[in-house]
Write a protein that holds these residues in place. Structure first.
Motif: not given
Length: 264
Positions: A144-155
């Motif tokens: 993905s291109t997600t660049s901010r933790l507040e937008d991230a999906l954590l598994l």
């Protein structure tokens, strides 16, 4: 090793993983599990799938070494070693949950150069080789291109296990900062990061055969696969996958927790 040879080896590994996956499907949702000495599950599917993988490798590459979860190590006379996990996610498998995989990797001089994760019950195969890219069912895969933790999906396979292995504070802080968290675990979680469907995957304890296939897959997809100290390795006894863009932020949290006294 040239690109054509590596591509041939990858094709062999993909075919072998899919054949082993067909073996597991014969048992899926109809098998009784046993317990190993360490308390983990093992089934007839694990054993039969690994036997098939070993037979194929021994027939095609008789001089290569092999190490697998169920049958241990067989020495070889080349610089290559096949690393096998015939059924990663046995807990899911024995509960009838389709989030399990067959893992096949090839190492050259201890470095993983190709990896395959076949998810039989999902009909999905993710594979990569050094310099050749990462693919999901024949289509190029990218993180993905997600660049901010507040937008991230954590598994994670199990967030609670992180605390049992000295990583609870870091896992809690990552959960607090991430947008969402799910327990789509084992190899499936790392595959989701490699294919851009998740952003970070945590595993506080892993074996060599759990990791070897994942390292080239994450790397070729543009992400990172490291231990919790940030070292790229399949032999660290733990694993952390990211989309690359979030790696520095994730490591910053882990390092801050280590400075506060957590053993990581």
């Amino acid at each position: 090793m040239n690109a054509a040879e590596l591509e041939n080896l990858l094709g062999f590994a993909v075919a072998a993983a899919r054949a082993a996956g067909d073996v597991t499907l014969k048992y899926f949702q109809r098998v009784t599990a046993e317990r190993k000495s360490d308390g983990s599950f093992v089934t007839a599917a694990d054993r039969e799938a690994e036997r098939l993988l070993r037979e194929r490798i021994e027939s095609r590459f008789p001089d290569d070494a092999i190490i697998g979860e169920e049958e241990g190590a067989r020495p070889g006379s080349t610089r290559r070693q096949w690393v096998l996990d015939p059924l990663d996610g046995t807990y899911s498998f024995v509960h009838g949950v389709p989030l399990y995989g067959v893992l096949v990797a090839l190492e050259e001089a201890t470095e993983p150069i190709l990896g395959v994760v076949h998810l039989p019950a999902l009909g999905e195969t993710v594979y990569a080789a050094r310099g050749l890219g990462c693919f999901r069912n024949g289509v190029r895969a990218r993180v993905s291109t997600t660049s901010r933790l507040e937008d991230a999906l954590l598994l994670a396979t199990d967030f609670g296990v992180c605390a049992q292995h000295g990583k609870g504070r870091a896992a809690e802080e990552l959960q607090r900062q991430a947008k969402a968290r799910r327990t789509w675990g084992d190899c499936y979680g790392h595959v989701l990061v490699a294919t851009g469907r998740a952003d970070i995957m945590l595993d506080p304890i892993m074996n060599h055969w759990d990791c070897a296939a994942l390292l080239p897959i994450l790397t070729e997809a543009g992400g990172t696969f490291t231990d919790w100290r940030g070292q790229q390795t399949a032999r660290g006894g733990e694993a952390l996958s990211t989309n690359g863009a979030l790696f520095a932020d994730v490591m910053g949290i882990i390092q801050a927790c280590r400075k506060d006294g957590e053993e990581i």
